[in-house]
Design a protein around this motif. Structure first.
Motif, PDB file in Angstrom:
ATOM      1  N   SER A 130      17.427   9.155  25.021  1.00  0.00           N
ATOM      2  CA  SER A 130      17.352   9.879  26.291  1.00  0.00           C
ATOM      3  C   SER A 130      17.095  11.373  26.072  1.00  0.00           C
ATOM      4  CB  SER A 130      18.639   9.683  27.097  1.00  0.00           C
ATOM      5  OG  SER A 130      19.730  10.276  26.431  1.00  0.00           O
ATOM      6  N   ASP A 131      17.222  11.839  24.826  1.00  0.00           N
ATOM      7  CA  ASP A 131      16.959  13.225  24.450  1.00  0.00           C
ATOM      8  C   ASP A 131      15.475  13.342  24.086  1.00  0.00           C
ATOM      9  OD1 ASP A 131      16.670  15.601  22.932  1.00  0.00           O
ATOM     10  OD2 ASP A 131      18.620  15.401  22.002  1.00  0.00           O
ATOM     11  N   GLU A 132      14.867  14.492  24.326  1.00  0.00           N
ATOM     12  CA  GLU A 132      13.449  14.641  23.988  1.00  0.00           C
ATOM     13  C   GLU A 132      13.205  14.487  22.486  1.00  0.00           C
ATOM     14  OE1 GLU A 132      12.321  19.278  23.498  1.00  0.00           O
ATOM     15  OE2 GLU A 132      12.688  18.616  25.536  1.00  0.00           O
ATOM     16  N   ARG A 133      14.215  14.763  21.645  1.00  0.00           N
ATOM     17  CA  ARG A 133      14.062  14.540  20.210  1.00  0.00           C
ATOM     18  C   ARG A 133      14.005  13.049  19.899  1.00  0.00           C
ATOM     19  NH1 ARG A 133      18.060  16.824  16.268  1.00  0.00           N
ATOM     20  NH2 ARG A 133      19.418  15.561  17.519  1.00  0.00           N
ATOM     21  N   GLY A 134      14.385  12.207  20.856  1.00  0.00           N
ATOM     22  CA  GLY A 134      14.425  10.770  20.635  1.00  0.00           C
ATOM     23  C   GLY A 134      13.088  10.083  20.787  1.00  0.00           C
ATOM     24  N   ASP A 135      12.047  10.833  21.140  1.00  0.00           N
ATOM     25  CA  ASP A 135      10.734  10.216  21.214  1.00  0.00           C
ATOM     26  C   ASP A 135      10.356   9.651  19.848  1.00  0.00           C
ATOM     27  OD1 ASP A 135      10.410  10.802  23.869  1.00  0.00           O
ATOM     28  OD2 ASP A 135       9.273  12.638  23.503  1.00  0.00           O
ATOM     29  N   ILE A 136       9.832   8.451  19.836  1.00  0.00           N
ATOM     30  CA  ILE A 136       9.428   7.816  18.586  1.00  0.00           C
ATOM     31  C   ILE A 136       8.158   8.479  18.091  1.00  0.00           C
ATOM     32  CG2 ILE A 136       8.584   5.678  17.558  1.00  0.00           C
ATOM     33  CD1 ILE A 136      10.492   4.174  19.441  1.00  0.00           C
ATOM     34  N   ILE A 137       8.204   8.936  16.849  1.00  0.00           N
ATOM     35  CA  ILE A 137       6.990   9.473  16.213  1.00  0.00           C
ATOM     36  C   ILE A 137       6.238   8.281  15.661  1.00  0.00           C
ATOM     37  CG2 ILE A 137       6.071  10.967  14.407  1.00  0.00           C
ATOM     38  CD1 ILE A 137       8.706  12.613  14.653  1.00  0.00           C
ATOM     39  N   GLY A 157       0.842  -1.194   0.000  1.00  0.00           N
ATOM     40  CA  GLY A 157       0.000   0.000   0.000  1.00  0.00           C
ATOM     41  C   GLY A 157       0.876   1.242   0.000  1.00  0.00           C
ATOM     42  N   GLU A 158       0.250   2.364   0.261  1.00  0.00           N
ATOM     43  CA  GLU A 158       0.987   3.626   0.276  1.00  0.00           C
ATOM     44  C   GLU A 158       1.958   3.665   1.449  1.00  0.00           C
ATOM     45  OE1 GLU A 158      -1.483   7.079   0.024  1.00  0.00           O
ATOM     46  OE2 GLU A 158      -2.544   6.321  -1.732  1.00  0.00           O
ATOM     47  N   PHE A 159       3.012   4.481   1.275  1.00  0.00           N
ATOM     48  CA  PHE A 159       3.985   4.664   2.350  1.00  0.00           C
ATOM     49  C   PHE A 159       4.457   6.103   2.340  1.00  0.00           C
ATOM     50  CE2 PHE A 159       6.228   2.978  -1.360  1.00  0.00           C
ATOM     51  CZ  PHE A 159       7.348   3.790  -1.471  1.00  0.00           C
ATOM     52  N   GLU A 160       5.105   6.476   3.446  1.00  0.00           N
ATOM     53  CA  GLU A 160       5.574   7.851   3.619  1.00  0.00           C
ATOM     54  C   GLU A 160       6.994   7.837   4.158  1.00  0.00           C
ATOM     55  OE1 GLU A 160       2.849   9.491   6.487  1.00  0.00           O
ATOM     56  OE2 GLU A 160       3.689   8.346   8.129  1.00  0.00           O
ATOM     57  N   ASP A 161       7.664   9.005   4.071  1.00  0.00           N
ATOM     58  CA  ASP A 161       8.977   9.133   4.698  1.00  0.00           C
ATOM     59  C   ASP A 161       8.846   8.827   6.185  1.00  0.00           C
ATOM     60  OD1 ASP A 161      10.268   9.979   2.366  1.00  0.00           O
ATOM     61  OD2 ASP A 161       9.986  12.100   2.811  1.00  0.00           O
ATOM     62  N   ASP A 162       9.826   8.165   6.753  1.00  0.00           N
ATOM     63  CA  ASP A 162       9.847   7.871   8.185  1.00  0.00           C
ATOM     64  C   ASP A 162      10.194   9.163   8.934  1.00  0.00           C
ATOM     65  OD1 ASP A 162      10.427   7.158  10.794  1.00  0.00           O
ATOM     66  OD2 ASP A 162      11.904   5.633  10.258  1.00  0.00           O
ATOM     67  N   PRO A 163       9.251   9.744   9.671  1.00  0.00           N
ATOM     68  CA  PRO A 163       9.516  11.018  10.349  1.00  0.00           C
ATOM     69  C   PRO A 163      10.522  10.897  11.488  1.00  0.00           C
ATOM     70  CG  PRO A 163       7.410  10.156  11.044  1.00  0.00           C
ATOM     71  CD  PRO A 163       7.906   9.258   9.937  1.00  0.00           C
ATOM     72  N   ASN A 164      10.848   9.679  11.885  1.00  0.00           N
ATOM     73  CA  ASN A 164      11.839   9.499  12.943  1.00  0.00           C
ATOM     74  C   ASN A 164      13.259   9.795  12.466  1.00  0.00           C
ATOM     75  OD1 ASN A 164      10.280   8.431  15.331  1.00  0.00           O
ATOM     76  ND2 ASN A 164       9.562   7.111  13.690  1.00  0.00           N
ATOM     77  N   VAL A 165      13.475   9.761  11.166  1.00  0.00           N
ATOM     78  CA  VAL A 165      14.813  10.034  10.620  1.00  0.00           C
ATOM     79  C   VAL A 165      14.789  11.017   9.461  1.00  0.00           C
ATOM     80  CG1 VAL A 165      15.853   7.863  11.384  1.00  0.00           C
ATOM     81  CG2 VAL A 165      14.708   7.962   9.169  1.00  0.00           C
ATOM     82  N   THR A 166      13.646  11.680   9.242  1.00  0.00           N
ATOM     83  CA  THR A 166      13.565  12.629   8.133  1.00  0.00           C
ATOM     84  C   THR A 166      13.169  14.011   8.640  1.00  0.00           C
ATOM     85  OG1 THR A 166      11.312  11.919   7.645  1.00  0.00           O
ATOM     86  CG2 THR A 166      13.067  10.840   6.415  1.00  0.00           C
ATOM     87  N   ASP A 167      12.507  14.779   7.808  1.00  0.00           N
ATOM     88  CA  ASP A 167      12.296  16.206   8.019  1.00  0.00           C
ATOM     89  C   ASP A 167      11.807  16.626   9.404  1.00  0.00           C
ATOM     90  OD1 ASP A 167      13.222  16.818   5.517  1.00  0.00           O
ATOM     91  OD2 ASP A 167      11.231  16.757   4.608  1.00  0.00           O
ATOM     92  N   LYS A 168      11.012  15.804  10.074  1.00  0.00           N
ATOM     93  CA  LYS A 168      10.534  16.211  11.397  1.00  0.00           C
ATOM     94  C   LYS A 168      11.650  16.218  12.433  1.00  0.00           C
ATOM     95  CE  LYS A 168       5.782  15.119  10.578  1.00  0.00           C
ATOM     96  NZ  LYS A 168       4.702  14.180  10.690  1.00  0.00           N
ATOM     97  N   LYS A 169      12.735  15.517  12.153  1.00  0.00           N
ATOM     98  CA  LYS A 169      13.877  15.490  13.071  1.00  0.00           C
ATOM     99  C   LYS A 169      15.181  15.876  12.389  1.00  0.00           C
ATOM    100  CE  LYS A 169      12.142  12.216  16.427  1.00  0.00           C
ATOM    101  NZ  LYS A 169      12.422  11.028  17.196  1.00  0.00           N
ATOM    102  N   PHE A 170      15.356  15.452  11.155  1.00  0.00           N
ATOM    103  CA  PHE A 170      16.591  15.692  10.408  1.00  0.00           C
ATOM    104  C   PHE A 170      16.207  16.100   8.986  1.00  0.00           C
ATOM    105  CE2 PHE A 170      17.288  12.234  13.452  1.00  0.00           C
ATOM    106  CZ  PHE A 170      18.237  12.825  14.263  1.00  0.00           C
ATOM    107  N   PRO A 171      17.029  16.912   8.306  1.00  0.00           N
ATOM    108  CA  PRO A 171      16.656  17.371   6.963  1.00  0.00           C
ATOM    109  C   PRO A 171      16.729  16.270   5.898  1.00  0.00           C
ATOM    110  CG  PRO A 171      18.802  18.252   7.595  1.00  0.00           C
ATOM    111  CD  PRO A 171      18.263  17.521   8.788  1.00  0.00           C
ATOM    112  N   GLY A 172      15.713  16.238   5.036  1.00  0.00           N
ATOM    113  CA  GLY A 172      15.701  15.311   3.908  1.00  0.00           C
ATOM    114  C   GLY A 172      15.459  13.875   4.324  1.00  0.00           C
ATOM    115  N   ASN A 173      15.840  12.961   3.469  1.00  0.00           N
ATOM    116  CA  ASN A 173      15.710  11.528   3.746  1.00  0.00           C
ATOM    117  C   ASN A 173      16.925  10.792   3.189  1.00  0.00           C
ATOM    118  OD1 ASN A 173      14.900   8.938   4.310  1.00  0.00           O
ATOM    119  ND2 ASN A 173      12.951   9.053   3.242  1.00  0.00           N
ATOM    120  N   PRO A 174      18.133  11.118   3.718  1.00  0.00           N
ATOM    121  CA  PRO A 174      19.346  10.470   3.187  1.00  0.00           C
ATOM    122  C   PRO A 174      19.383   8.966   3.448  1.00  0.00           C
ATOM    123  CG  PRO A 174      19.866  11.716   5.157  1.00  0.00           C
ATOM    124  CD  PRO A 174      18.438  12.039   4.793  1.00  0.00           C
ATOM    125  N   THR A 175      18.647   8.487   4.430  1.00  0.00           N
ATOM    126  CA  THR A 175      18.631   7.053   4.728  1.00  0.00           C
ATOM    127  C   THR A 175      17.603   6.304   3.883  1.00  0.00           C
ATOM    128  OG1 THR A 175      17.041   7.347   6.517  1.00  0.00           O
ATOM    129  CG2 THR A 175      19.385   7.414   7.110  1.00  0.00           C
TER     130      THR A 175
END
Length: 140
Positions: free
Chosen positions: A132-139, A76-94
């Motif tokens: 342990s960082d607040e940015r580390g919360d799983i989206i 089915g449809e899929f999206e960029d993983d926000p845990n490693v992309t724009d919501k936390k880090f720029p782009g989607n290099p991974t």
């Protein structure tokens, strides 16, 4: 019509022993925060990225099962993983993605770059610091 994010092929790293044709589905516990049940199934277009996920999952599991990498096909449809992309880090290099739809197992991949014990420890340390960082919360 949805935008095509990536043509793949796609890979999923896990400790599960799966067969061709089986479906990976959302609703499993996080490998990194077992108290969280995931609403998505995650995958990448980088085989070594899936290998890293598999090795970290194996290290974090109590019985240290064998890390495995599978080629998968989104159903089915899929999206960029926000845990490693724009919501936390720029782009989607991974080239990391997630979907609420299942992923079909195409084949097991046996050729991928394994980490040395030192590299694995570096990644464990990074993951621990991130979680342990607040940015580390799983989206989820």
């Amino acid at each position: 019509m949805s935008k095509v994010l990536d043509d793949g092929p796609f890979f999923h790293g896990t400790t599960a022993d799966l067969r061709v044709g089986e479906l990976l589905t959302a609703g499993r516990r996080s490998n990194y925060r077992p108290e969280i049940v995931m609403n998505h199934v995650y995958f990448t277009a980088l085989v070594d990225g899936a290998g890293l996920a598999a090795e970290l999952a194996a290290e974090l599991a109590e019985d240290h099962p064998l890390p495995r990498v599978y080629q998968v096909q989104p159903t089915g449809e899929f999206e960029d993983d926000p845990n490693v992309t724009d919501k936390k880090f720029p782009g989607n290099p991974t080239r990391s993605y997630r979907s609420t739809a299942p992923l079909r197992i195409v084949e097991e991949i046996t050729e991928w770059t394994r980490l040395s014990p030192e590299q694995l420890q570096t990644w464990r340390d990074r993951l621990s610091a991130l979680l342990s960082d607040e940015r580390g919360d799983i989206i989820n």
